[in-house]
Scaffold this motif. Structure first.
Motif, PDB file in Angstrom:
ATOM      1  N   UNK A  24       0.678  -1.328  -0.120  1.00 29.54           N
ATOM      2  CA  UNK A  24       0.047  -0.310  -0.174  1.00 29.54           C
ATOM      3  C   UNK A  24       0.774   1.306   0.058  1.00 29.54           C
ATOM      4  N   UNK A  25       1.962   1.389   0.680  1.00 33.59           N
ATOM      5  CA  UNK A  25       2.713   2.440   0.834  1.00 33.59           C
ATOM      6  C   UNK A  25       3.622   2.685  -0.326  1.00 33.59           C
ATOM      7  N   UNK A  26       3.546   1.641  -1.299  1.00 35.12           N
ATOM      8  CA  UNK A  26       4.625   1.782  -2.393  1.00 35.12           C
ATOM      9  C   UNK A  26       3.845   1.845  -3.853  1.00 35.12           C
ATOM     10  N   UNK A  27       2.732   2.154  -3.991  1.00 34.98           N
ATOM     11  CA  UNK A  27       2.036   1.836  -5.205  1.00 34.98           C
ATOM     12  C   UNK A  27       2.379   2.790  -6.122  1.00 34.98           C
ATOM     13  N   UNK A  28       2.568   4.194  -5.762  1.00 35.11           N
ATOM     14  CA  UNK A  28       2.855   5.120  -6.724  1.00 35.11           C
ATOM     15  C   UNK A  28       4.318   5.147  -7.180  1.00 35.11           C
ATOM     16  N   UNK A  29       4.563   5.183  -8.490  1.00 34.20           N
ATOM     17  CA  UNK A  29       6.022   5.071  -8.803  1.00 34.20           C
ATOM     18  C   UNK A  29       6.588   6.437  -8.993  1.00 34.20           C
ATOM     19  N   UNK A  30       7.527   6.825  -7.769  1.00 32.14           N
ATOM     20  CA  UNK A  30       8.079   8.001  -7.853  1.00 32.14           C
ATOM     21  C   UNK A  30       9.590   7.629  -7.565  1.00 32.14           C
ATOM     22  N   UNK A  31      10.452   8.552  -8.115  1.00 33.65           N
ATOM     23  CA  UNK A  31      11.767   8.140  -8.033  1.00 33.65           C
ATOM     24  C   UNK A  31      12.496   7.993  -6.373  1.00 33.65           C
ATOM     25  N   UNK A  32      11.993   8.971  -5.656  1.00 29.63           N
ATOM     26  CA  UNK A  32      12.291   9.043  -4.075  1.00 29.63           C
ATOM     27  C   UNK A  32      11.295   7.903  -3.473  1.00 29.63           C
ATOM     28  N   UNK A  33      10.324   7.513  -3.787  1.00 30.76           N
ATOM     29  CA  UNK A  33       9.610   6.421  -3.231  1.00 30.76           C
ATOM     30  C   UNK A  33      10.136   5.223  -3.607  1.00 30.76           C
ATOM     31  N   UNK A  34      10.849   5.082  -4.877  1.00 30.57           N
ATOM     32  CA  UNK A  34      11.261   3.738  -5.449  1.00 30.57           C
ATOM     33  C   UNK A  34      12.582   3.070  -4.555  1.00 30.57           C
ATOM     34  N   UNK A  35      13.316   4.241  -4.054  1.00 32.89           N
ATOM     35  CA  UNK A  35      14.403   3.726  -3.377  1.00 32.89           C
ATOM     36  C   UNK A  35      13.991   3.301  -1.969  1.00 32.89           C
ATOM     37  N   UNK A  36      13.046   3.875  -1.452  1.00 33.25           N
ATOM     38  CA  UNK A  36      12.424   3.737  -0.234  1.00 33.25           C
ATOM     39  C   UNK A  36      11.594   2.292  -0.300  1.00 33.25           C
ATOM     40  N   UNK A  37      10.960   2.131  -1.258  1.00 35.09           N
ATOM     41  CA  UNK A  37      10.298   0.530  -1.545  1.00 35.09           C
ATOM     42  C   UNK A  37      11.584  -0.244  -1.594  1.00 35.09           C
ATOM     43  N   UNK A  38      12.324  -0.097  -2.419  1.00 38.21           N
ATOM     44  CA  UNK A  38      13.943  -1.098  -2.679  1.00 38.21           C
ATOM     45  C   UNK A  38      14.228  -1.427  -1.230  1.00 38.21           C
ATOM     46  N   UNK A  39      14.328  -0.466  -0.314  1.00 41.32           N
ATOM     47  CA  UNK A  39      14.814  -0.759   1.070  1.00 41.32           C
ATOM     48  C   UNK A  39      13.964  -1.328   2.056  1.00 41.32           C
ATOM     49  N   UNK A  40      12.582  -1.076   1.838  1.00 39.94           N
ATOM     50  CA  UNK A  40      11.492  -1.640   2.497  1.00 39.94           C
ATOM     51  C   UNK A  40      11.462  -3.218   2.251  1.00 39.94           C
ATOM     52  N   UNK A  41      11.368  -3.607   1.030  1.00 39.72           N
ATOM     53  CA  UNK A  41      11.325  -4.967   0.476  1.00 39.72           C
ATOM     54  C   UNK A  41      12.793  -5.957   0.916  1.00 39.72           C
ATOM     55  N   UNK A  42      13.793  -5.152   1.612  1.00 36.96           N
ATOM     56  CA  UNK A  42      14.913  -5.878   1.995  1.00 36.96           C
ATOM     57  C   UNK A  42      15.539  -6.655   0.703  1.00 36.96           C
ATOM     58  N   UNK A  43      15.616  -5.957  -0.217  1.00 40.18           N
ATOM     59  CA  UNK A  43      16.206  -6.667  -1.377  1.00 40.18           C
ATOM     60  C   UNK A  43      17.721  -6.914  -1.297  1.00 40.18           C
ATOM     61  N   UNK A  44      18.362  -5.856  -0.746  1.00 39.32           N
ATOM     62  CA  UNK A  44      19.795  -5.849  -0.636  1.00 39.32           C
ATOM     63  C   UNK A  44      19.958  -6.963   0.509  1.00 39.32           C
ATOM     64  N   UNK A  45      19.240  -7.234   1.824  1.00 40.69           N
ATOM     65  CA  UNK A  45      19.550  -8.195   2.522  1.00 40.69           C
ATOM     66  C   UNK A  45      19.442  -9.604   1.950  1.00 40.69           C
ATOM     67  N   UNK A  46      18.366  -9.672   1.010  1.00 40.31           N
ATOM     68  CA  UNK A  46      18.318 -11.199   0.513  1.00 40.31           C
ATOM     69  C   UNK A  46      19.437 -11.259  -0.605  1.00 40.31           C
ATOM     70  N   UNK A  47      19.571 -10.327  -1.280  1.00 41.02           N
ATOM     71  CA  UNK A  47      20.726 -10.325  -2.309  1.00 41.02           C
ATOM     72  C   UNK A  47      22.111 -10.816  -1.710  1.00 41.02           C
ATOM     73  N   UNK A  48      22.290 -10.128  -0.457  1.00 44.30           N
ATOM     74  CA  UNK A  48      23.528 -10.586   0.173  1.00 44.30           C
ATOM     75  C   UNK A  48      23.377 -11.962   0.636  1.00 44.30           C
ATOM     76  N   UNK A  49      22.519 -12.386   1.091  1.00 40.59           N
ATOM     77  CA  UNK A  49      22.286 -13.743   1.488  1.00 40.59           C
ATOM     78  C   UNK A  49      22.481 -14.702   0.514  1.00 40.59           C
TER      79      UNK A  49
END
Length: 130
Positions: A24-49
């Protein structure tokens, strides 16, 4: 390669569970919002694993298979390139009904992390045990 795909899908599944919680918090595509969503999905954490698990697995393969059989650089490059290509192709086929962006991003994440972690693992293994 099957081990790498299993770990990749497990990490991706955990990331998608985070996505469902935060959608719900990341529905709109905005450049600033994109990086927040990328961080909230914990993509970097799982990519590190995924990176660490492929790294450890590749060290074991390099030590007990490639060094033992005295395989050289062409065989190592062939192993890394073919495994990354086959894994990425499998991910694209597995996600056939998904959006094109999802397929490309998933296969890119798998292939790039797999290539980098495998190359670093082979380099360290050959420097240490050769």
């Amino acid at each position: 390669m099957a081990y790498s795909l299993i770990i990749f899908f497990l990490c991706e599944e955990k990331s998608l569970k985070n996505r469902k919680k935060l959608k719900e918090r990341c529905i709109q595509i905005d450049v600033n919002k994109f990086f927040v969503c990328f961080e909230e999905y914990q993509t970097l954490k799982y990519a590190g694993y995924f990176f660490v698990s492929v790294f450890i697995y590749t060290i074991l393969i390099a030590k007990f298979s490639f060094i033992e059989h005295n395989l050289k650089l062409p065989e190592i490059i062939s192993y890394i390139a073919l495994s990354a290509f086959i894994g990425s192709a499998y991910i694209i086929l597995f996600k056939w009904k998904k959006d094109l962006l999802v397929k490309v991003f998933s296969s890119l994440m798998f292939g790039s992390i797999f290539i980098i972690s495998s190359a670093v693992a082979f380099a360290l293994t050959y420097l240490i045990w050769r």
